[in-house]
Scaffold this motif. Structure first.
Motif, PDB file in Angstrom:
ATOM      1  N   LYS A   1      19.336  -7.526 -19.138  1.00 47.08           N
ATOM      2  CA  LYS A   1      20.236  -6.998 -20.178  1.00 47.08           C
ATOM      3  C   LYS A   1      19.684  -7.281 -21.573  1.00 47.08           C
ATOM      4  CE  LYS A   1      25.112  -6.859 -21.490  1.00 47.08           C
ATOM      5  NZ  LYS A   1      26.465  -7.366 -21.200  1.00 47.08           N
ATOM      6  N   GLU A   2      19.319  -8.539 -21.845  1.00 54.25           N
ATOM      7  CA  GLU A   2      18.819  -8.872 -23.174  1.00 54.25           C
ATOM      8  C   GLU A   2      17.446  -8.263 -23.433  1.00 54.25           C
ATOM      9  OE1 GLU A   2      17.244 -12.920 -23.865  1.00 54.25           O
ATOM     10  OE2 GLU A   2      17.963 -13.425 -21.855  1.00 54.25           O
TER      11      GLU A   2
ATOM     12  N   ASN B   1      25.186   1.755 -13.149  1.00 48.79           N
ATOM     13  CA  ASN B   1      25.289   1.620 -14.605  1.00 48.79           C
ATOM     14  C   ASN B   1      26.205   0.450 -14.996  1.00 48.79           C
ATOM     15  OD1 ASN B   1      24.051   2.802 -16.882  1.00 48.79           O
ATOM     16  ND2 ASN B   1      26.015   3.616 -17.556  1.00 48.79           N
ATOM     17  N   LYS B   2      26.181  -0.592 -14.175  1.00 46.80           N
ATOM     18  CA  LYS B   2      26.946  -1.814 -14.409  1.00 46.80           C
ATOM     19  C   LYS B   2      25.988  -2.992 -14.277  1.00 46.80           C
ATOM     20  CE  LYS B   2      31.131   0.162 -14.367  1.00 46.80           C
ATOM     21  NZ  LYS B   2      32.063   0.138 -15.517  1.00 46.80           N
ATOM     22  N   TYR B   3      25.989  -3.888 -15.242  1.00 46.44           N
ATOM     23  CA  TYR B   3      25.022  -4.977 -15.214  1.00 46.44           C
ATOM     24  C   TYR B   3      25.428  -6.038 -14.201  1.00 46.44           C
ATOM     25  CZ  TYR B   3      21.649  -8.399 -16.771  1.00 46.44           C
ATOM     26  OH  TYR B   3      20.613  -9.300 -16.795  1.00 46.44           O
ATOM     27  N   VAL B   4      24.551  -6.271 -13.233  1.00 52.90           N
ATOM     28  CA  VAL B   4      24.788  -7.234 -12.149  1.00 52.90           C
ATOM     29  C   VAL B   4      23.697  -8.297 -12.193  1.00 52.90           C
ATOM     30  CG1 VAL B   4      24.982  -7.536  -9.644  1.00 52.90           C
ATOM     31  CG2 VAL B   4      25.838  -5.436 -10.719  1.00 52.90           C
ATOM     32  N   VAL B   5      24.081  -9.550 -12.064  1.00 55.41           N
ATOM     33  CA  VAL B   5      23.107 -10.643 -11.973  1.00 55.41           C
ATOM     34  C   VAL B   5      23.187 -11.259 -10.576  1.00 55.41           C
ATOM     35  CG1 VAL B   5      23.123 -11.157 -14.448  1.00 55.41           C
ATOM     36  CG2 VAL B   5      24.757 -12.299 -12.945  1.00 55.41           C
ATOM     37  N   PRO B   6      22.096 -11.876 -10.116  1.00 57.06           N
ATOM     38  CA  PRO B   6      22.083 -12.421  -8.739  1.00 57.06           C
ATOM     39  C   PRO B   6      23.202 -13.412  -8.454  1.00 57.06           C
ATOM     40  CG  PRO B   6      19.863 -12.402  -9.665  1.00 57.06           C
ATOM     41  CD  PRO B   6      20.788 -12.028 -10.781  1.00 57.06           C
ATOM     42  N   ASP B   7      23.611 -14.193  -9.462  1.00 57.76           N
ATOM     43  CA  ASP B   7      24.668 -15.186  -9.240  1.00 57.76           C
ATOM     44  C   ASP B   7      26.008 -14.538  -8.893  1.00 57.76           C
ATOM     45  OD1 ASP B   7      22.823 -17.135  -9.766  1.00 57.76           O
ATOM     46  OD2 ASP B   7      23.496 -17.531 -11.812  1.00 57.76           O
ATOM     47  N   ASP B   8      26.168 -13.245  -9.205  1.00 52.70           N
ATOM     48  CA  ASP B   8      27.407 -12.531  -8.878  1.00 52.70           C
ATOM     49  C   ASP B   8      27.449 -12.069  -7.423  1.00 52.70           C
ATOM     50  OD1 ASP B   8      28.232 -12.756 -11.501  1.00 52.70           O
ATOM     51  OD2 ASP B   8      27.509 -10.778 -12.088  1.00 52.70           O
TER      52      ASP B   8
ATOM     53  N   GLY C   1      21.283   1.178 -21.172  1.00 52.01           N
ATOM     54  CA  GLY C   1      22.257   0.165 -21.546  1.00 52.01           C
ATOM     55  C   GLY C   1      23.348   0.136 -20.502  1.00 52.01           C
ATOM     56  N   TYR C   2      23.839  -1.040 -20.153  1.00 52.94           N
ATOM     57  CA  TYR C   2      24.786  -1.148 -19.050  1.00 52.94           C
ATOM     58  C   TYR C   2      25.993  -1.981 -19.440  1.00 52.94           C
ATOM     59  CZ  TYR C   2      20.445   0.121 -16.687  1.00 52.94           C
ATOM     60  OH  TYR C   2      19.284   0.742 -16.327  1.00 52.94           O
ATOM     61  N   GLU C   3      27.145  -1.592 -18.891  1.00 54.87           N
ATOM     62  CA  GLU C   3      28.333  -2.417 -19.020  1.00 54.87           C
ATOM     63  C   GLU C   3      28.249  -3.540 -17.986  1.00 54.87           C
ATOM     64  OE1 GLU C   3      31.588   0.113 -18.186  1.00 54.87           O
ATOM     65  OE2 GLU C   3      31.212   1.476 -19.849  1.00 54.87           O
ATOM     66  N   ASP C   4      28.958  -4.638 -18.250  1.00 56.34           N
ATOM     67  CA  ASP C   4      29.009  -5.723 -17.276  1.00 56.34           C
ATOM     68  C   ASP C   4      29.803  -5.276 -16.045  1.00 56.34           C
ATOM     69  OD1 ASP C   4      27.556  -7.387 -18.853  1.00 56.34           O
ATOM     70  OD2 ASP C   4      29.279  -8.414 -19.724  1.00 56.34           O
ATOM     71  N   ALA C   5      29.353  -5.700 -14.877  1.00 59.49           N
ATOM     72  CA  ALA C   5      30.001  -5.309 -13.623  1.00 59.49           C
ATOM     73  C   ALA C   5      31.191  -6.203 -13.315  1.00 59.49           C
ATOM     74  CB  ALA C   5      28.994  -5.379 -12.481  1.00 59.49           C
ATOM     75  N   ASP C   6      32.175  -5.622 -12.627  1.00 58.70           N
ATOM     76  CA  ASP C   6      33.323  -6.370 -12.108  1.00 58.70           C
ATOM     77  C   ASP C   6      33.148  -6.439 -10.592  1.00 58.70           C
ATOM     78  OD1 ASP C   6      35.709  -7.521 -11.486  1.00 58.70           O
ATOM     79  OD2 ASP C   6      36.982  -5.927 -12.287  1.00 58.70           O
TER      80      ASP C   6
END
Length: 418
Positions: A109-110, A211-218, A323-328
């Motif tokens: 993301k950054e 198009n949702k930002y996902v990180v491995p910790d999620d 650019g991505y929104e944060d994922a839920d």
């Protein structure tokens, strides 16, 4: 087009080889020559190919601050110092090509934001699936689709281990040792066998697909280290094959389901025939339907092929922006699946009624029950549930574990028909 190559390990050597071997045909195709100007290494005295003579440097700043270098290619691996080098390259207005799934999954993301600000490209085709083209199709060829599901075998080491256990009846430990001897598994195989490598790749795929930002910790992650040859045998008897599956789905309410977990897949599944060190990714789109991408997920030349393809995209000015929104992310406890459960229990009357009673109290019904004697006083109980809430499965198993008649909850594996 002058590039700075950071790292001369397996993938770095492959990049040098591909550019040297295919440089003329690439130049004819894109109208520009690609030249490796400098290569960052740890040891300049080590004996190396004549192809890199005169290009080796020990100081990363010789690449990062060189105004003649247009593209920095990072193939060092590991999160640090690769992250810092990539950020510095972008800040200096250089496009970056990387194969580093850990950096992209955790810091994409950054880095994407920084690349957009500096009007340069950040490309990472080789970070998922090695030589399998998947990042580029998601960004370009499938851009007209709404992707709503991604599922695949994203780690060659675990797929090799499970394939060999099935084909040869070997134990997990025996195949792992063999895989390490053959170079298919690292000396410390934790990232592979515990599913962390697959989770990083899934995070990247989910981010691009939905198009949702996902990180491995999620991502709920469970590996294959608890899979036994008994589980493999029971799976075959029941008409299934065990694979480590990475799964992502977006729902109409924009919530995401994302997990990595051993799964019993049916023999009709397209993933059933993916064996050995091969990877495969299934994509479901609302316009294109289902697509499958298949190939070698790692290795010198397949990964180098993807890296050089990204370099070509930079030359062709194909943007790597997004650019991505944060994922839920939906908690794993709120997902629904069939489950295979293997228990080691005291072999005496009334045990099964206690187990089914606990499951029944959580609204969990059973498709099948198999019980076999293991020792004089112990039995192996194999259960297949109907579709059930995962949280209720976990709650029931916690209660079953506490029964004095239960020696061990040996395995819990998701079961899918498709």
């Amino acid at each position: 087009m002058k590039i700075g190559l950071m790292g001369l390990g397996t993938v770095g050597k492959g990049v040098v080889h591909v550019i040297n071997q295919n440089g003329d045909s690439i130049e004819k195709r894109i109208g520009e020559k690609i030249e490796i100007k400098k290569i960052l290494v740890k040891d300049a005295e080590k004996k190396r190919s004549p192809l890199v003579e005169g290009k080796l440097v020990l100081d990363p700043m010789e690449i990062l601050n060189d105004d003649e270098i247009d593209v920095v290619v990072e193939v060092m691996g590991k999160e640090h110092p690769a992250l810092e080098y990539i950020k510095k390259a972008l800040e200096n207005g250089k496009s970056v090509v990387t194969a580093n799934k850990e950096v992209i999954a955790r810091h994409g993301k950054e880095l994407i934001k920084l690349a957009n600000e500096k009007k340069v490209s950040l490309l990472y085709e080789a970070s998922v699936g090695g030589g399998i083209p998947i990042i580029r199709p998601l960004k370009q060829c499938l851009a007209a689709n709404k992707i709503y599901e991604v599922k695949g075998i994203l780690n060659g080491t675990t797929n090799y281990i499970l394939s060999e256990m099935k084909d040869r009846g070997m134990s997990f430990e025996g195949v792992l040792k063999e895989a390490q001897q053959k170079g298919y598994a690292e000396l410390d195989p934790t990232d592979d066998i515990e599913g962390f490598d697959a989770a990083r790749k899934l995070a990247i795929l989910c981010t691009l697909s939905f198009n949702k930002y996902v990180v491995p910790d999620d991502i709920y992650t469970k590996g294959i280290s608890s899979i036994s040859k008994e589980d493999i045998k029971y799976a075959q008897e029941l008409g299934y094959t065990i694979k480590l599956i990475a799964y992502g789905k977006i729902y109409e309410n924009e919530k995401l389901e994302a997990w990595v977990h051993p799964v019993m897949i049916s023999k009709e599944s397209p993933l059933n025939g993916v064996n050995g060190v091969y990877n495969a990714i299934l994509i479901e789109g609302n316009a294109v339907g289902r697509l499958m991408f298949y190939g070698q997920g790692a290795g010198m030349m397949p990964t180098a092929s993807a890296v050089v393809a990204d370099i070509i995209d930079v030359v062709n000015h194909i943007p790597g922006k997004n650019g991505y929104e944060d994922a839920d992310i939906i908690p794993i406890q709120d997902t629904v699946s069939k489950y295979y459960i293997r228990l080691i229990a005291l072999d005496k009357p009334g045990v099964m009624s206690k187990i089914t009673g606990i499951l029944g109290n959580e609204g969990i019904s059973l498709v099948s029950v198999v019980q076999k004697e293991v020792h004089e006083d112990a039995a192996e109980i194999v259960l297949i549930t109907h579709h059930a809430n995962t949280g209720r499965i976990f709650k029931a198993l916690d209660e079953i574990k506490n029964l004095h008649e239960i020696y061990k909850v040996a395995s819990i594996i998701r079961v899918e028909e498709d």
